[in-house]
Design a protein around this motif. Structure first.
Motif, PDB file in Angstrom:
ATOM      1  N   CYS A 104       0.732  -1.118   0.075  1.00  0.00           N
ATOM      2  CA  CYS A 104      -0.022  -0.021  -0.023  1.00  0.00           C
ATOM      3  C   CYS A 104       0.954   1.295   0.209  1.00  0.00           C
ATOM      4  O   CYS A 104       0.980   1.841   0.915  1.00  0.00           O
ATOM      5  CB  CYS A 104      -0.917   0.062   1.262  1.00  0.00           C
ATOM      6  SG  CYS A 104      -1.939   1.532   1.218  1.00  0.00           S
ATOM      7  N   PRO A 105       1.677   1.481  -0.906  1.00  0.00           N
ATOM      8  CA  PRO A 105       2.521   2.694  -1.073  1.00  0.00           C
ATOM      9  C   PRO A 105       1.744   3.927  -1.473  1.00  0.00           C
ATOM     10  O   PRO A 105       0.685   3.867  -2.149  1.00  0.00           O
ATOM     11  CB  PRO A 105       3.333   2.376  -2.339  1.00  0.00           C
ATOM     12  CG  PRO A 105       2.677   1.355  -3.284  1.00  0.00           C
ATOM     13  CD  PRO A 105       1.806   0.868  -2.157  1.00  0.00           C
ATOM     14  N   SER A 106       2.186   4.979  -0.870  1.00  0.00           N
ATOM     15  CA  SER A 106       1.323   6.220  -0.801  1.00  0.00           C
ATOM     16  C   SER A 106       1.967   7.172  -1.967  1.00  0.00           C
ATOM     17  O   SER A 106       3.309   7.200  -1.930  1.00  0.00           O
ATOM     18  CB  SER A 106       1.125   6.973   0.363  1.00  0.00           C
ATOM     19  OG  SER A 106       2.332   7.273   0.971  1.00  0.00           O
ATOM     20  N   PHE A 107       1.428   7.920  -2.400  1.00  0.00           N
ATOM     21  CA  PHE A 107       1.827   8.867  -3.384  1.00  0.00           C
ATOM     22  C   PHE A 107       1.217  10.320  -3.728  1.00  0.00           C
ATOM     23  O   PHE A 107       2.049  11.046  -4.150  1.00  0.00           O
ATOM     24  CB  PHE A 107       1.688   8.176  -5.161  1.00  0.00           C
ATOM     25  CG  PHE A 107       0.375   7.893  -5.342  1.00  0.00           C
ATOM     26  CD1 PHE A 107      -0.600   8.932  -5.693  1.00  0.00           C
ATOM     27  CD2 PHE A 107       0.001   6.452  -5.205  1.00  0.00           C
ATOM     28  CE1 PHE A 107      -1.906   8.318  -5.759  1.00  0.00           C
ATOM     29  CE2 PHE A 107      -1.390   5.987  -5.733  1.00  0.00           C
ATOM     30  CZ  PHE A 107      -2.355   6.991  -6.009  1.00  0.00           C
ATOM     31  N   GLY A 108       0.427  10.450  -2.733  1.00  0.00           N
ATOM     32  CA  GLY A 108      -0.171  11.596  -3.099  1.00  0.00           C
ATOM     33  C   GLY A 108      -1.263  12.253  -1.895  1.00  0.00           C
ATOM     34  O   GLY A 108      -1.294  11.423  -0.960  1.00  0.00           O
ATOM     35  N   LYS A 109      -2.002  13.227  -1.965  1.00  0.00           N
ATOM     36  CA  LYS A 109      -3.023  13.774  -1.063  1.00  0.00           C
ATOM     37  C   LYS A 109      -4.295  12.801  -1.109  1.00  0.00           C
ATOM     38  O   LYS A 109      -4.450  11.960  -2.230  1.00  0.00           O
ATOM     39  CB  LYS A 109      -3.359  15.038  -1.318  1.00  0.00           C
ATOM     40  CG  LYS A 109      -2.209  16.257  -1.173  1.00  0.00           C
ATOM     41  CD  LYS A 109      -2.632  17.605  -1.521  1.00  0.00           C
ATOM     42  CE  LYS A 109      -1.442  18.389  -1.262  1.00  0.00           C
ATOM     43  NZ  LYS A 109      -1.855  19.740  -1.755  1.00  0.00           N
ATOM     44  N   THR A 110      -4.809  12.774  -0.026  1.00  0.00           N
ATOM     45  CA  THR A 110      -6.274  12.178   0.038  1.00  0.00           C
ATOM     46  C   THR A 110      -7.210  12.921  -0.766  1.00  0.00           C
ATOM     47  O   THR A 110      -7.100  14.227  -0.800  1.00  0.00           O
ATOM     48  CB  THR A 110      -6.566  11.856   1.482  1.00  0.00           C
ATOM     49  OG1 THR A 110      -6.775  13.145   2.186  1.00  0.00           O
ATOM     50  CG2 THR A 110      -5.434  11.091   2.195  1.00  0.00           C
ATOM     51  N   GLY A 111      -8.250  12.198  -1.024  1.00  0.00           N
ATOM     52  CA  GLY A 111      -9.348  12.701  -1.792  1.00  0.00           C
ATOM     53  C   GLY A 111      -9.360  12.570  -3.220  1.00  0.00           C
ATOM     54  O   GLY A 111      -8.416  11.998  -3.965  1.00  0.00           O
ATOM     55  N   CYS A 112     -10.429  12.690  -3.754  1.00  0.00           N
ATOM     56  CA  CYS A 112     -10.579  12.432  -5.304  1.00  0.00           C
ATOM     57  C   CYS A 112     -10.270  13.890  -5.819  1.00  0.00           C
ATOM     58  O   CYS A 112     -11.147  14.861  -6.194  1.00  0.00           O
ATOM     59  CB  CYS A 112     -12.013  11.925  -5.649  1.00  0.00           C
ATOM     60  SG  CYS A 112     -12.393  10.622  -4.945  1.00  0.00           S
ATOM     61  N   ARG A 113      -8.970  14.118  -6.319  1.00  0.00           N
ATOM     62  CA  ARG A 113      -8.697  15.354  -7.093  1.00  0.00           C
ATOM     63  C   ARG A 113      -8.331  15.001  -8.425  1.00  0.00           C
ATOM     64  O   ARG A 113      -7.954  13.997  -8.753  1.00  0.00           O
ATOM     65  CB  ARG A 113      -7.555  15.980  -6.310  1.00  0.00           C
ATOM     66  CG  ARG A 113      -7.691  16.136  -4.918  1.00  0.00           C
ATOM     67  CD  ARG A 113      -6.296  16.137  -4.084  1.00  0.00           C
ATOM     68  NE  ARG A 113      -6.520  16.262  -2.813  1.00  0.00           N
ATOM     69  CZ  ARG A 113      -6.717  17.437  -1.665  1.00  0.00           C
ATOM     70  NH1 ARG A 113      -6.796  18.383  -2.323  1.00  0.00           N
ATOM     71  NH2 ARG A 113      -6.775  17.208  -0.524  1.00  0.00           N
ATOM     72  N   ARG A 114      -8.240  16.065  -9.402  1.00  0.00           N
ATOM     73  CA  ARG A 114      -8.000  15.699 -10.767  1.00  0.00           C
ATOM     74  C   ARG A 114      -6.605  15.549 -10.942  1.00  0.00           C
ATOM     75  O   ARG A 114      -6.201  14.976 -11.957  1.00  0.00           O
ATOM     76  CB  ARG A 114      -8.388  17.038 -11.512  1.00  0.00           C
ATOM     77  CG  ARG A 114      -7.586  18.406 -11.402  1.00  0.00           C
ATOM     78  CD  ARG A 114      -8.260  19.559 -12.081  1.00  0.00           C
ATOM     79  NE  ARG A 114      -7.628  20.570 -12.147  1.00  0.00           N
ATOM     80  CZ  ARG A 114      -7.708  21.501 -12.902  1.00  0.00           C
ATOM     81  NH1 ARG A 114      -8.604  21.620 -13.806  1.00  0.00           N
ATOM     82  NH2 ARG A 114      -7.079  22.541 -12.652  1.00  0.00           N
ATOM     83  N   GLY A 115      -5.882  16.178  -9.976  1.00  0.00           N
ATOM     84  CA  GLY A 115      -4.309  15.967 -10.015  1.00  0.00           C
ATOM     85  C   GLY A 115      -3.610  14.829  -9.378  1.00  0.00           C
ATOM     86  O   GLY A 115      -2.486  14.730  -9.268  1.00  0.00           O
ATOM     87  N   THR A 116      -4.391  14.125  -8.544  1.00  0.00           N
ATOM     88  CA  THR A 116      -3.956  13.093  -7.614  1.00  0.00           C
ATOM     89  C   THR A 116      -4.277  11.753  -8.540  1.00  0.00           C
ATOM     90  O   THR A 116      -5.456  11.382  -8.690  1.00  0.00           O
ATOM     91  CB  THR A 116      -4.674  12.820  -6.323  1.00  0.00           C
ATOM     92  OG1 THR A 116      -4.446  14.259  -5.607  1.00  0.00           O
ATOM     93  CG2 THR A 116      -4.302  11.768  -5.615  1.00  0.00           C
ATOM     94  N   PRO A 117      -3.183  10.884  -8.795  1.00  0.00           N
ATOM     95  CA  PRO A 117      -3.623   9.631  -9.454  1.00  0.00           C
ATOM     96  C   PRO A 117      -4.435   8.584  -8.803  1.00  0.00           C
ATOM     97  O   PRO A 117      -4.603   8.782  -7.535  1.00  0.00           O
ATOM     98  CB  PRO A 117      -2.068   8.836  -9.641  1.00  0.00           C
ATOM     99  CG  PRO A 117      -1.058  10.139  -9.544  1.00  0.00           C
ATOM    100  CD  PRO A 117      -1.734  10.961  -8.507  1.00  0.00           C
TER     101      PRO A 117
END
Length: 417
Positions: free
Chosen positions: A144-157
């Motif tokens: 479960c590697p993390s890569f960005g912020k939480t939430g459904c964002r257009r810039g978060t994969p």
């Protein structure tokens, strides 16, 4: 990754540590809507004498469910006949259910090299990519590697997931700009491992769909349907708008992103323009006995695109128009929304569904002297089914339709010509 709790209040006294009061929502009735689904072998390898297929579902409300297709036969004696009639009953059985307490966005199925079972890759709103193993019918989070912020964002994969058919890498993409590629390996004990992400970002790019290309054992390639909008900060942008030059919409492109396993680098290998109504992708099997490439679904047509494809006219695409209903308005197109490919022992075929629910069978004609070249495509109306979020064809001769509205159904093919 999946746990989401809400802080309500903090109570504490001097000299004592604060006590956190948290609320956890529990659903009394599970959601019926299916975001997406996939077919595979997740709990145990399939046996020749007892083949089995399982369906993993992502439901609204953050639930992952695993079902197994079960076939039972019972013999019934008929007094008028001497022979016994054997009745076969087919149903799906719930194996396990996982409550993630998150917003599930995408899913891909991957089978690492040397593995006889499939693993599930999940993209959610936690800013992580999760690899889940259902061995023995129990869910286990492997990575479960993390890569960005939480939430459904257009810039978060997390909105789009694609897996290499040979199980060597996965690509997770955002709606805009960002793409990450993870390389999958195995350690000395045979346990799947995941490497650090490799970036394949492209600024001012909107992603419509992604899919993994079957490239044999060459470097993994991922196809992305995308378009790049103009830069508003460009000094000549305002002048072009005044002259009316920039009023046309940007060209949609099908782009190939190649993962170089030797250099550990991702590059944009190839791109070609496609129709502005293109909305979905489906990869064909490749290697030594397949053409590879991508089927692109759009309005009123399905086209085949692949790097290096050259026809007699010099174009690098093969286009096939879809049948239309007699009473359908002539000035209104029919959009292809879902496609899937099923491989048989000596051939393969594709199924495509329109926004009206019509299901088409796409027959791909190969060169008799070279099975890696496509010479044409033929499309026929197959049936009319509920409009689906995903279509899954099993090795048992069945198709699972996760309907956009209404009941989800499992059909059996009577005959495939």
């Amino acid at each position: 990754l999946f746990s989401h709790t809400v802080m309500v209040n903090q109570m504490g006294k001097s000299g004592a540590g604060p006590a956190d009061l948290k609320l956890l929502d529990v659903s009394l009735k599970h959601a019926g809507a299916i975001i997406t689904s996939a077919m595979g072998e997740f709990t145990a390898p399939s046996q020749k004498d007892n083949p089995q297929q399982e369906i993993v579902l992502l439901r609204a409300g953050g639930t992952i469910e695993l079902f197994r297709i079960v076939e039972t036969s019972s013999s019934s004696n008929n007094v008028n006949d001497d022979d016994d009639d054997e009745d076969t009953r087919t149903f799906i059985k719930l194996i396990t259910r996982v409550e993630t307490r998150s917003v599930l966005r995408s899913m891909a199925i991957v089978r690492p090299s040397g593995e006889k079972r499939d693993l599930v890759v999940i993209g959610a709103d936690g800013g992580c990519v999760s690899i889940i193993d259902f061995e023995g019918g129990k869910s286990k989070l492997l990575h479960c590697p993390s890569f960005g912020k939480t939430g459904c964002r257009r810039g978060t994969p997390g909105q789009y997931l694609a897996a290499d058919p040979k199980g060597r890498a996965i690509m997770i993409s955002a709606t805009e700009k960002r793409k990450l590629v993870y390389v999958l390996n195995r350690d000395s004990t045979g346990r799947p491992t995941i490497a650090s992400p490799l970036e394949a970002h492209r600024s001012r790019t909107i992603v419509i769909d992604t899919v993994g290309i079957d490239n044999g054992y060459d470097n993994p390639i991922f196809a992305s349907l995308e378009y790049q909008y103009p830069d508003s900060d460009d000094p000549g942008h305002d002048r072009m708008k005044m002259l009316g030059v920039g009023k046309t919409s940007p060209e949609k492109q099908l782009a190939y992103y190649e993962l170089d396993l030797g250099l550990n680098h991702v590059s944009r290998r190839w791109a070609t323009n496609t129709h502005r109504t293109a909305c979905c992708l489906c990869a064909l099997h490749g290697g030594s006995d397949g053409p590879s490439g991508v089927l692109v679904g759009g309005e009123d047509w399905i086209e085949y695109l692949h790097e290096g494809l050259e026809s007699k006219e010099g174009n690098n695409k093969i286009i096939c128009a879809i049948p239309r209903r007699n009473l359908h308005p002539a000035n209104k197109g029919i959009l292809i929304t879902q496609m899937t490919v099923h491989r048989l022992k000596k051939s393969f075929f594709a199924l495509a569904q329109s926004e009206l629910g019509d299901l088409y069978k796409l027959t791909i004609r190969l060169d008799p002297n070279d099975k890696t070249k496509i010479v044409g495509m033929t499309i026929n109306l197959f049936d009319t089914l509920p409009v689906a979020n995903s279509l899954n064809v099993s090795k048992l001769g069945m198709i699972f339709v996760s309907a956009e509205f209404g009941d989800h159904t499992l059909y059996r093919f009577d005959r495939i010509d």
